[in-house]
Scaffold this motif. Structure first.
Motif, PDB file in Angstrom:
ATOM      1  N   LEU A 140      12.611   9.422   0.848  1.00  0.00           N
ATOM      2  CA  LEU A 140      13.631   9.819   1.869  1.00  0.00           C
ATOM      3  C   LEU A 140      13.785   9.283   3.051  1.00  0.00           C
ATOM      4  N   PHE A 141      14.950   8.956   3.587  1.00  0.00           N
ATOM      5  CA  PHE A 141      15.175   8.251   4.753  1.00  0.00           C
ATOM      6  C   PHE A 141      15.328   9.466   5.806  1.00  0.00           C
ATOM      7  N   ILE A 142      13.965   9.604   6.816  1.00  0.00           N
ATOM      8  CA  ILE A 142      13.873  10.421   7.862  1.00  0.00           C
ATOM      9  C   ILE A 142      13.624   9.896   9.053  1.00  0.00           C
ATOM     10  N   ASP A 143      14.667  10.110  10.165  1.00  0.00           N
ATOM     11  CA  ASP A 143      14.414   9.422  11.688  1.00  0.00           C
ATOM     12  C   ASP A 143      14.805   8.035  11.354  1.00  0.00           C
ATOM     13  N   ASP A 155      15.300  21.368   6.742  1.00  0.00           N
ATOM     14  CA  ASP A 155      16.420  20.528   6.324  1.00  0.00           C
ATOM     15  C   ASP A 155      16.428  19.809   5.241  1.00  0.00           C
ATOM     16  N   PHE A 156      15.744  20.274   4.013  1.00  0.00           N
ATOM     17  CA  PHE A 156      15.420  19.431   3.155  1.00  0.00           C
ATOM     18  C   PHE A 156      16.480  19.089   2.113  1.00  0.00           C
ATOM     19  N   GLU A 157      17.461  20.046   2.149  1.00  0.00           N
ATOM     20  CA  GLU A 157      18.559  19.880   1.168  1.00  0.00           C
ATOM     21  C   GLU A 157      19.727  18.685   1.754  1.00  0.00           C
ATOM     22  N   GLN A 158      19.624  18.869   3.002  1.00  0.00           N
ATOM     23  CA  GLN A 158      20.589  17.897   3.722  1.00  0.00           C
ATOM     24  C   GLN A 158      20.056  16.499   3.865  1.00  0.00           C
ATOM     25  N   LEU A 159      18.729  16.290   3.916  1.00  0.00           N
ATOM     26  CA  LEU A 159      17.955  15.034   3.927  1.00  0.00           C
ATOM     27  C   LEU A 159      17.855  14.558   2.605  1.00  0.00           C
ATOM     28  N   SER A 160      17.808  15.481   1.440  1.00  0.00           N
ATOM     29  CA  SER A 160      17.881  14.732   0.175  1.00  0.00           C
ATOM     30  C   SER A 160      19.058  14.099  -0.268  1.00  0.00           C
ATOM     31  N   VAL A 199       0.887  -1.182  -0.068  1.00  0.00           N
ATOM     32  CA  VAL A 199       0.111  -0.028   0.142  1.00  0.00           C
ATOM     33  C   VAL A 199       0.804   1.273  -0.029  1.00  0.00           C
ATOM     34  N   PRO A 200       1.028   1.980  -0.940  1.00  0.00           N
ATOM     35  CA  PRO A 200       1.858   3.006  -1.244  1.00  0.00           C
ATOM     36  C   PRO A 200       1.589   4.416  -0.512  1.00  0.00           C
ATOM     37  N   VAL A 201       1.683   4.553   0.583  1.00  0.00           N
ATOM     38  CA  VAL A 201       1.147   5.699   1.121  1.00  0.00           C
ATOM     39  C   VAL A 201       2.363   7.027   1.329  1.00  0.00           C
ATOM     40  N   TYR A 202       1.920   8.118   1.121  1.00  0.00           N
ATOM     41  CA  TYR A 202       3.132   9.158   1.317  1.00  0.00           C
ATOM     42  C   TYR A 202       2.797  10.090   2.502  1.00  0.00           C
ATOM     43  N   LEU A 203       3.742  10.710   3.181  1.00  0.00           N
ATOM     44  CA  LEU A 203       3.531  11.750   4.333  1.00  0.00           C
ATOM     45  C   LEU A 203       2.861  13.075   3.721  1.00  0.00           C
ATOM     46  N   ILE A 204       1.844  13.774   4.434  1.00  0.00           N
ATOM     47  CA  ILE A 204       1.309  14.900   4.103  1.00  0.00           C
ATOM     48  C   ILE A 204       1.104  15.651   5.403  1.00  0.00           C
ATOM     49  N   ASP A 205       1.758  15.358   6.521  1.00  0.00           N
ATOM     50  CA  ASP A 205       1.385  15.941   7.618  1.00  0.00           C
ATOM     51  C   ASP A 205       2.010  17.429   7.634  1.00  0.00           C
ATOM     52  N   PRO A 206       1.341  18.156   7.775  1.00  0.00           N
ATOM     53  CA  PRO A 206       2.058  19.696   7.581  1.00  0.00           C
ATOM     54  C   PRO A 206       3.077  20.003   8.717  1.00  0.00           C
ATOM     55  N   LEU A 207       2.779  19.523   9.772  1.00  0.00           N
ATOM     56  CA  LEU A 207       3.803  19.818  10.903  1.00  0.00           C
ATOM     57  C   LEU A 207       5.184  18.985  10.679  1.00  0.00           C
ATOM     58  N   VAL A 208       5.153  17.978  10.263  1.00  0.00           N
ATOM     59  CA  VAL A 208       6.272  17.098   9.850  1.00  0.00           C
ATOM     60  C   VAL A 208       7.114  17.736   8.846  1.00  0.00           C
ATOM     61  N   LEU A 209       6.282  17.815   7.719  1.00  0.00           N
ATOM     62  CA  LEU A 209       6.685  18.485   6.401  1.00  0.00           C
ATOM     63  C   LEU A 209       7.280  19.844   6.725  1.00  0.00           C
ATOM     64  N   GLY A 210       6.719  20.708   7.427  1.00  0.00           N
ATOM     65  CA  GLY A 210       7.176  21.869   7.790  1.00  0.00           C
ATOM     66  C   GLY A 210       8.752  21.783   8.430  1.00  0.00           C
ATOM     67  N   LEU A 211       8.884  20.687   9.173  1.00  0.00           N
ATOM     68  CA  LEU A 211      10.125  20.383   9.719  1.00  0.00           C
ATOM     69  C   LEU A 211      11.181  19.976   8.869  1.00  0.00           C
ATOM     70  N   ILE A 212      10.731  18.983   7.886  1.00  0.00           N
ATOM     71  CA  ILE A 212      11.680  18.458   6.853  1.00  0.00           C
ATOM     72  C   ILE A 212      11.741  19.646   5.855  1.00  0.00           C
ATOM     73  N   HIS A 213      11.220  20.496   5.498  1.00  0.00           N
ATOM     74  CA  HIS A 213      11.477  21.631   4.766  1.00  0.00           C
ATOM     75  C   HIS A 213      12.683  22.454   4.975  1.00  0.00           C
ATOM     76  N   CYS A 252      15.734  11.592  16.959  1.00  0.00           N
ATOM     77  CA  CYS A 252      14.667  11.566  16.468  1.00  0.00           C
ATOM     78  C   CYS A 252      13.619  13.172  16.521  1.00  0.00           C
ATOM     79  N   LYS A 253      14.033  13.715  15.192  1.00  0.00           N
ATOM     80  CA  LYS A 253      13.751  15.070  15.051  1.00  0.00           C
ATOM     81  C   LYS A 253      12.488  15.399  14.724  1.00  0.00           C
ATOM     82  N   TYR A 254      12.000  14.628  13.541  1.00  0.00           N
ATOM     83  CA  TYR A 254      10.880  14.988  12.914  1.00  0.00           C
ATOM     84  C   TYR A 254       9.672  14.162  13.222  1.00  0.00           C
ATOM     85  N   PHE A 255       9.736  12.703  13.427  1.00  0.00           N
ATOM     86  CA  PHE A 255       8.833  12.021  13.738  1.00  0.00           C
ATOM     87  C   PHE A 255       8.353  12.073  15.463  1.00  0.00           C
TER      88      PHE A 255
END
Length: 461
Positions: free
Chosen positions: A222-225, A86-91, A70-84, A101-104
């Motif tokens: 992405l690999f996050i936490d 550091d987006f370049e570093q995470l990418s 089941v291919p889900v994807y993250l749309i949580d605005p709080l978590v996405l805001g934190l990811i944004h 554990c910074k985001y989740f």
């Protein structure tokens, strides 16, 4: 009867308490055991056991859906805001190993994911597996608006939202559906009578208060936490899109009632006009969208959508509105390049700007620019032969999405107030004889253009 020894009683009470404590520890360990994939890591930086617990719930959920394809994807605005942030570093990170554990682990009651309906089958095995892993789950469904129309108002029920709850954290899974306007849509979260209102804090859910419309998502892995997850390719763009995603359905029941009172014009001329108007609207939308200019259905085109879910055949034009702050000098050349020559240009950017485009013997496109005052908005009108100016007042409004003639397009969210301002309380009654200078309920005389400005503010081609 022999007297009971107090020491024996004390020993029995101590033993009973110890057994109960051991049982509690065993129960806790069972739900957080290695076989369920939820062992707490010794990573630094996690704020508390509760924060780590929600990370394990997320990891457990992602493992569940992954095992069932089941291919889900993250749309949580709080978590996405934190990811944004550091987006370049995470990418650029390939392994996603993080010292904390910074985001989740950011404190919250739930985490939101999305699912495109066409990418999975509604398999019972997923929910059975979820229950075995300790999840409680809830399905919210309602009628499929894509099946509604003039001939059928009995849409079949489809899943809109799923809630998966484990311990003190919940996963909100929003189901998106493709619509004919080349976009994706999610339904509202409306609880039926039998649903437990205390299952989760429903009022805090980010998605579901209103239906929403979005562009088809581009995703990135992405690999996050220490967790592998799909997210929108541009997190900040998705968050911005979310803030303006509210969707209004066409009112088919009211439209059908309208046509029972006023039968639709099925003549050849009416059908030809509607076809041309639809083509023109699609062309205008493509042109303005390519320029990044927001617009909405205005005047008679908006009335046709709201009153009868259709283009009014005797309107003879297509009407759009644009906020003056969104004006771009590229608009006129872009339409001319698209094959729509300028018919007239009235007013100026600072005052009462209005543009009209039309091919020879074709449907006319009118674009009205709206100006904002402290307590209202207005657009202008100009009489070419006299230089008279007119002003049309509207209560302040915001923009929502809708689907009209197979197109995702904006309309005023406060549609009734918008339509009543323009057409009065009797807007439900068709009026075929219409004078733009006197018929609208909201028209005001606004003075005269100075004669020395006529060459600039009154241009007819």
């Amino acid at each position: 009867m022999q007297r009971i020894n107090k020491n024996v009683v004390l020993a029995l009470l101590t033993l009973t308490s110890s057994v109960f404590l051991l049982f509690q520890l065993y129960y806790y360990k069972y739900y957080l055991s290695p076989k369920n994939g939820t062992v707490f890591s010794k990573r630094k930086g996690s704020r508390s056991g509760q924060d780590r617990a929600q990370w394990h719930v997320i990891k457990k959920f992602l493992g569940l859906v992954s095992s069932h394809n089941v291919p889900v994807y993250l749309i949580d605005p709080l978590v996405l805001g934190l990811i944004h942030k550091d987006f370049e570093q995470l990418s650029s990170s390939s392994d996603g190993v993080s010292p904390e554990c910074k985001y989740f682990c950011a404190p919250r009651d739930f985490t939101t994911f999305a699912l495109l309906d066409k990418t999975w089958k509604h398999e019972v095995s997923l929910f059975r597996a979820a229950e075995k892993m300790g999840f409680q789950w809830l399905k919210i469904q309602n009628k499929d608006p894509r099946l509604e129309g003039m001939d059928d108002l009995s849409g079949t029920e489809i899943p809109f939202h799923y809630i998966f709850k484990l311990a003190a954290h919940a996963i909100h899974l929003v189901v998106f559906y493709e619509r004919s306007g080349n976009y994706v849509w999610h339904g509202p979260l409306r609880l039926k009578q039998h649903v437990d209102r205390k299952f989760v804090p429903f009022r805090k859910l980010h998605f579901g208060r209103y239906p929403g419309a979005y562009n088809k998502p581009e995703l990135q892995l992405l690999f996050i936490d220490d967790v592998k997850v799909q997210i929108p390719k541009n997190p900040s763009e998705f968050i911005e899109e979310m803030s303006h995603s509210r969707f209004l359905e066409c009112r088919y029941r009211e439209a059908r009632a309208f046509f029972q009172l006023y039968p639709d014009d099925a003549s050849l001329d009416a059908m030809v006009f509607r076809k041309k108007a639809k083509t023109l609207l699609h062309l205008a939308a493509l042109t303005l969208n390519n320029l990044g200019v927001r617009f909405w259905l205005s005047s008679g085109t908006c009335l046709g959508w709201y009153r009868q879910c259709s283009i009014i055949p005797y309107s003879r034009d297509v009407d759009l509105g644009i906020f003056i702050q969104d004006y771009k000098s590229d608009i006129i050349p872009a339409f001319q390049k698209a094959g729509l020559p300028l018919k007239h240009k009235f007013g100026k950017v600072e005052d009462s700007l209005e543009l009209s485009f039309q091919r020879e013997d074709d449907v006319k496109l009118d674009i009205f620019f709206f100006y904002e005052e402290d307590d209202h908005m207005w657009n202008g009108g100009t009489q070419a032969k006299s230089g008279k100016k007119f002003k049309y007042l509207f209560p302040k409004f915001t923009l929502c999405w809708t689907e009209f003639v197979e197109l995702k397009v904006h309309v005023p969210c406060e549609t009734v107030q918008y339509v009543e301002a323009n057409y009065g309380k009797d807007w439900k009654v068709p009026v075929k004889m219409w004078d733009w200078k006197s018929s609208p309920s909201n028209v005001q005389y606004n003075g005269m253009w100075p004669v020395d400005e006529w060459d600039d503010v009154i241009q007819v081609f």
